[in-house]
Design an enzyme around this catalytic site. Structure first.
Site, PDB file in Angstrom:
ATOM      1  CE  LYS A 203      -3.687   2.331   2.442  1.00  0.00           C
ATOM      2  NZ  LYS A 203      -4.780   2.177   3.400  1.00  0.00           N
ATOM      3  CE  LYS A 266      -6.042   1.610  -0.539  1.00  0.00           C
ATOM      4  NZ  LYS A 266      -6.611   1.400   0.787  1.00  0.00           N
TER       5      LYS A 266
HETATM    6  C1  PBG Z   1      -7.119   3.476   5.042  1.00  0.00           C
HETATM    7  C2  PBG Z   1      -7.686   3.274   3.707  1.00  0.00           C
HETATM    8  C3  PBG Z   1      -7.569   4.191   2.656  1.00  0.00           C
HETATM    9  C4  PBG Z   1      -8.220   3.639   1.585  1.00  0.00           C
HETATM   10  C5  PBG Z   1      -8.749   2.406   1.961  1.00  0.00           C
HETATM   11  N1  PBG Z   1      -8.389   2.179   3.288  1.00  0.00           N
HETATM   12  C6  PBG Z   1      -7.008   5.547   2.599  1.00  0.00           C
HETATM   13  C7  PBG Z   1      -5.816   5.924   3.320  1.00  0.00           C
HETATM   14  O1  PBG Z   1      -4.837   5.173   3.407  1.00  0.00           O
HETATM   15  O2  PBG Z   1      -5.848   7.033   3.824  1.00  0.00           O
HETATM   16  C8  PBG Z   1      -8.328   4.321   0.273  1.00  0.00           C
HETATM   17  C9  PBG Z   1      -9.109   3.661  -0.775  1.00  0.00           C
HETATM   18  C10 PBG Z   1      -9.474   4.533  -1.888  1.00  0.00           C
HETATM   19  O3  PBG Z   1      -8.892   5.630  -2.078  1.00  0.00           O
HETATM   20  O4  PBG Z   1     -10.371   4.145  -2.640  1.00  0.00           O
HETATM   21  N2  PBG Z   1      -7.058   2.387   5.862  1.00  0.00           N
END
Ligand code: PBG
Length: 346
Positions: A203, A266
């Site tokens: 991520k 991601k």
């Molecule tokens: C945080 C989380 C995020 C997303 C999913 N879970 C955002 C972040 O890390 O601030 C983002 C998903 C998206 O942008 O569609 N646990």
């Protein structure tokens, strides 16, 4: 294959266009396949009844009250979508510094899961504290940083609560170190051996998450977050620097060792190199998360008439499959499933 080898046939003996002449021959030569069963549908859930509240920065996506979930589950099953990913939007009053709402019995997400009990569709829930913290960080703050071990303690309470509420898959998206091992141990100790852990292993600290933060009413920008806490404003102390690929592969390797059943890369499109390399290096299924900003880029350009939404989206989804993804999490899931099914039957 040695594309560069001198012995390779060349034009005019080789004519690549022979394989492109007709629809049928193109179908025969097609290397990647996209089906509705490759899609996971993320849904934002809110309190209330018969409510659908549009998300301004995600044209075409709304937050919905949990009484709408059965109809959405039915729709997904009809379309052939195998899984829903639920994201709770928590009222500001219920957010705290330590995210206690995340494991409270009968909280929004556990009531949402109850709505899906009758359906065979697979439910996926994030394990991370950001929907529940005032500052929007994914963990618990001690001093001036997100504290790894305090966060693991909180995450295990959240994971057990979600497993007890009936979640089929837990998806830790917090990027703390050691969380997969810790959560697997805690789940197994409570006999939740069948609950799968799908790790957001790679991520990245991406700029494409901001519409998601809008959807959660979480602090969006660096500036906003700094007003609500004195800690580093962005998530770069736990999410991966987007310049790094080796580090992402290392994260994936660690999470597999710790017990992840599948891994997520991601966002999706800027990181297909990671998907391809992970596919070649590991045997676990890899999922791509086509995130909120990637959704918005297409949806808003299409709204302005600049892009063909369907064709551009399908091209990106096939790109994920071609790179090696088993499935894609996308806000377009129901629409994409329809487009795919129409093409197959039409
Ligand atoms: C945080 C989380 C995020 C997303 C999913 N879970 C955002 C972040 O890390 O601030 C983002 C998903 C998206 O942008 O569609 N646990």
């Amino acid at each position: 294959m040695g594309f560069a080898s001198a012995a390779m046939r060349q034009y005019p003996a080789t004519r690549m266009r022979r394989m492109r002449h007709s629809e049928n021959i193109r179908k025969l030569c097609c290397e990647s396949n996209l089906s509705a069963t490759d899609l996971i549908w993320p849904i934002f859930v809110i309190e209330g009844q018969s409510k659908s509240v549009p998300i301004e920065s995600m044209p075409g996506v709304s937050r919905v009250s949990i009484d709408m979930l059965p109809a959405m589950a039915e729709q997904a099953e009809r379309l052939g979508i195998p899984a829903l990913a639920l994201f709770p939007v928590i009222a500001q009053e219920a957010k705290t510094l330590e995210a206690q709402e995340a494991w409270r019995q009968k909280n929004l997400i556990s009531r949402a899961l109850l709505q899906l009990q009758e359906f065979s569709i697979t439910s996926i829930c994030d394990v991370a504290l950001d929907p529940y913290t005032i500052h929007g960080h994914d963990g618990v703050i001690r001093g001036n940083q997100v504290d790894n071990s305090a966060t693991l303690q909180a995450l295990s309470k959240q994971a057990i609560a979600l497993a007890e509420a009936g979640a089929d898959i837990l998806a830790p998206s917090d990027m703390m170190d050691g969380r997969i091992k810790h959560l697997r141990q805690c789940l197994d100790a409570q006999q939740h051996t069948e609950v799968a852990l799908v790790s957001y292993a790679a991520k990245f600290a991406s700029n494409f998450y901001s519409p998601f933060r809008d959807a959660l009413n979480a602090p969006r920008s660096k500036k906003e977050r700094s007003e609500k806490s004195n800690i580093p404003r962005d998530k770069r102390t736990y999410q991966i620097d987007y310049a790094n690929a080796e580090e992402a592969l290392w994260e994936i390797a660690l999470d597999i060792q710790e017990g992840a059943d599948m891994v997520i890369v991601k966002p999706a499109i800027p990181y297909l190199d990671i998907v391809r390399r992970a596919k070649e290096a590991f045997a676990v299924p890899i999922l791509c998360y086509h995130v909120s900003g990637e959704y918005t880029a297409i949806a808003s350009a299409a709204k302005a008439g600049y892009l063909d939404q369907k064709e551009c989206l399908l091209e990106q989804l096939i790109g994920c499959k071609r790179a090696g993804a088993s499935a894609v999490i996308t806000y377009y899931a129901p629409r994409a499933a329809k487009w795919i099914n129409e093409t197959k039957t039409g």
